[in-house]
Design an enzyme around this catalytic site. Structure first.
Site, PDB file in Angstrom:
ATOM      1  N   GLY A  46       2.282  -7.105  -1.921  1.00 18.75           N
ATOM      2  CA  GLY A  46       2.647  -5.730  -1.626  1.00 18.75           C
ATOM      3  C   GLY A  46       3.099  -5.626  -0.181  1.00 18.75           C
ATOM      4  O   GLY A  46       2.791  -6.495   0.645  1.00 18.75           O
ATOM      5  N   GLN A  51       4.546  -1.543   7.752  1.00 16.89           N
ATOM      6  CA  GLN A  51       4.338  -2.949   8.086  1.00 16.89           C
ATOM      7  C   GLN A  51       5.609  -3.626   8.594  1.00 16.89           C
ATOM      8  O   GLN A  51       5.548  -4.746   9.098  1.00 16.89           O
ATOM      9  CB  GLN A  51       3.787  -3.716   6.885  1.00 16.89           C
ATOM     10  CG  GLN A  51       2.373  -3.306   6.534  1.00 16.89           C
ATOM     11  CD  GLN A  51       1.857  -4.117   5.379  1.00 16.89           C
ATOM     12  OE1 GLN A  51       2.135  -3.813   4.223  1.00 16.89           O
ATOM     13  NE2 GLN A  51       1.115  -5.170   5.695  1.00 16.89           N
ATOM     14  N   CYS A  90      -4.272  -8.879   4.238  1.00 16.08           N
ATOM     15  CA  CYS A  90      -3.163  -8.001   4.607  1.00 16.08           C
ATOM     16  C   CYS A  90      -2.204  -8.781   5.489  1.00 16.08           C
ATOM     17  O   CYS A  90      -2.641  -9.484   6.410  1.00 16.08           O
ATOM     18  CB  CYS A  90      -3.717  -6.776   5.346  1.00 16.08           C
ATOM     19  SG  CYS A  90      -2.455  -5.593   5.842  1.00 16.08           S
ATOM     20  N   LEU A  91      -0.911  -8.634   5.216  1.00 17.35           N
ATOM     21  CA  LEU A  91       0.094  -9.340   6.023  1.00 17.35           C
ATOM     22  C   LEU A  91       0.031  -8.944   7.495  1.00 17.35           C
ATOM     23  O   LEU A  91       0.427  -9.725   8.360  1.00 17.35           O
ATOM     24  CB  LEU A  91       1.498  -9.093   5.459  1.00 17.35           C
ATOM     25  CG  LEU A  91       1.755  -9.651   4.054  1.00 17.35           C
ATOM     26  CD1 LEU A  91       3.136  -9.238   3.569  1.00 17.35           C
ATOM     27  CD2 LEU A  91       1.592 -11.156   4.022  1.00 17.35           C
ATOM     28  N   HIS A 132      -4.175  -0.350  -1.938  1.00 15.36           N
ATOM     29  CA  HIS A 132      -4.069  -0.953  -0.604  1.00 15.36           C
ATOM     30  C   HIS A 132      -2.785  -0.499   0.082  1.00 15.36           C
ATOM     31  O   HIS A 132      -2.799  -0.069   1.233  1.00 15.36           O
ATOM     32  CB  HIS A 132      -4.115  -2.486  -0.724  1.00 15.36           C
ATOM     33  CG  HIS A 132      -3.975  -3.216   0.566  1.00 15.36           C
ATOM     34  ND1 HIS A 132      -5.031  -3.861   1.181  1.00 15.36           N
ATOM     35  CD2 HIS A 132      -2.904  -3.401   1.378  1.00 15.36           C
ATOM     36  CE1 HIS A 132      -4.605  -4.413   2.313  1.00 15.36           C
ATOM     37  NE2 HIS A 132      -3.315  -4.150   2.448  1.00 15.36           N
ATOM     38  N   GLU A 133      -1.665  -0.578  -0.643  1.00 20.45           N
ATOM     39  CA  GLU A 133      -0.372  -0.186  -0.047  1.00 20.45           C
ATOM     40  C   GLU A 133      -0.321   1.318   0.208  1.00 20.45           C
ATOM     41  O   GLU A 133       0.218   1.760   1.222  1.00 20.45           O
ATOM     42  CB  GLU A 133       0.795  -0.637  -0.929  1.00 20.45           C
ATOM     43  CG  GLU A 133       0.903  -2.146  -1.106  1.00 20.45           C
ATOM     44  CD  GLU A 133       0.817  -2.951   0.186  1.00 20.45           C
ATOM     45  OE1 GLU A 133       1.302  -2.492   1.240  1.00 20.45           O
ATOM     46  OE2 GLU A 133       0.243  -4.056   0.138  1.00 20.45           O
ATOM     47  N   HIS A 136      -1.883   2.242   3.435  1.00 21.10           N
ATOM     48  CA  HIS A 136      -1.000   2.026   4.590  1.00 21.10           C
ATOM     49  C   HIS A 136      -0.173   3.276   4.899  1.00 21.10           C
ATOM     50  O   HIS A 136       0.068   3.596   6.058  1.00 21.10           O
ATOM     51  CB  HIS A 136      -0.032   0.861   4.334  1.00 21.10           C
ATOM     52  CG  HIS A 136      -0.572  -0.478   4.684  1.00 21.10           C
ATOM     53  ND1 HIS A 136      -0.943  -0.835   5.957  1.00 21.10           N
ATOM     54  CD2 HIS A 136      -0.795  -1.566   3.911  1.00 21.10           C
ATOM     55  CE1 HIS A 136      -1.359  -2.082   5.960  1.00 21.10           C
ATOM     56  NE2 HIS A 136      -1.295  -2.552   4.729  1.00 21.10           N
TER      57      HIS A 136
END
Length: 160
Positions: A46, A51, A90-91, A132-133, A136
């Site tokens: 994702g 991000q 997480c990225l 999760h996304e 953000h």
């Protein structure tokens, strides 16, 4: 398209409420394609627009299953139930993992790239990735929900 650099914590854009998308045009389509390429390049499931430094309510999720790539534009959870606890990363936090509890099922009202309303239902890992996304987009980071941090070596042995 183009792979964008991932914004890393503690960048401010990661902790701010994102703006709603109001224009559904070719620029949005290009951004979604760039986000997909970026997510794949960094081996994610994702990616949210903040991000890559864009404070808009846009995210994509692709857990490599029959659902394919899910585009979330101005998403809202309209129903959730159940509970699951599992590992997340997480990225924007490379190498950091933790146990997080989330709803096991979500129903989400979102828009597609053409501005049409979609209803998405998800459970299990897909529901986790969507939540999760979506966090953000509200400036909420998974680290604020971690119940226990996981060592990367323990994560790899758990995955087999």
């Amino acid at each position: 398209m183009a792979v964008k650099p991932i914004v890393l914590f503690p960048a401010e854009v990661l902790e701010q409420q994102c703006d709603k998308v109001t224009v559904f045009d070719r620029k949005l389509t290009k951004l979604l394609k760039d986000m997909y390429d970026t997510m794949i390049e960094y081996d994610g499931v994702g990616l949210a627009a903040p991000q890559i430094g864009i404070p808009q309510q846009i995210a994509i999720v692709d857990i490599d299953d029959h659902h394919g790539t899910i585009e979330l534009i101005n998403p809202t959870i309209i129903e959730e139930r159940g509970k699951q606890t599992g590992p997340e990363g997480c990225l924007s936090f490379p190498g950091l993992y933790g146990e997080v509890s989330r709803a096991n099922y979500v129903k989400v009202r979102t828009f597609n790239r053409k501005g049409k309303i979609n209803i998405i239902e998800a459970e299990g890992f897909l529901a986790r990735a969507i939540q999760h996304e979506m966090d953000h987009l509200a400036g909420v980071l998974f680290t604020s929900k971690v119940e226990k941090y996981i060592d990367e070596k323990d994560l790899e042995s758990a995955e087999g």
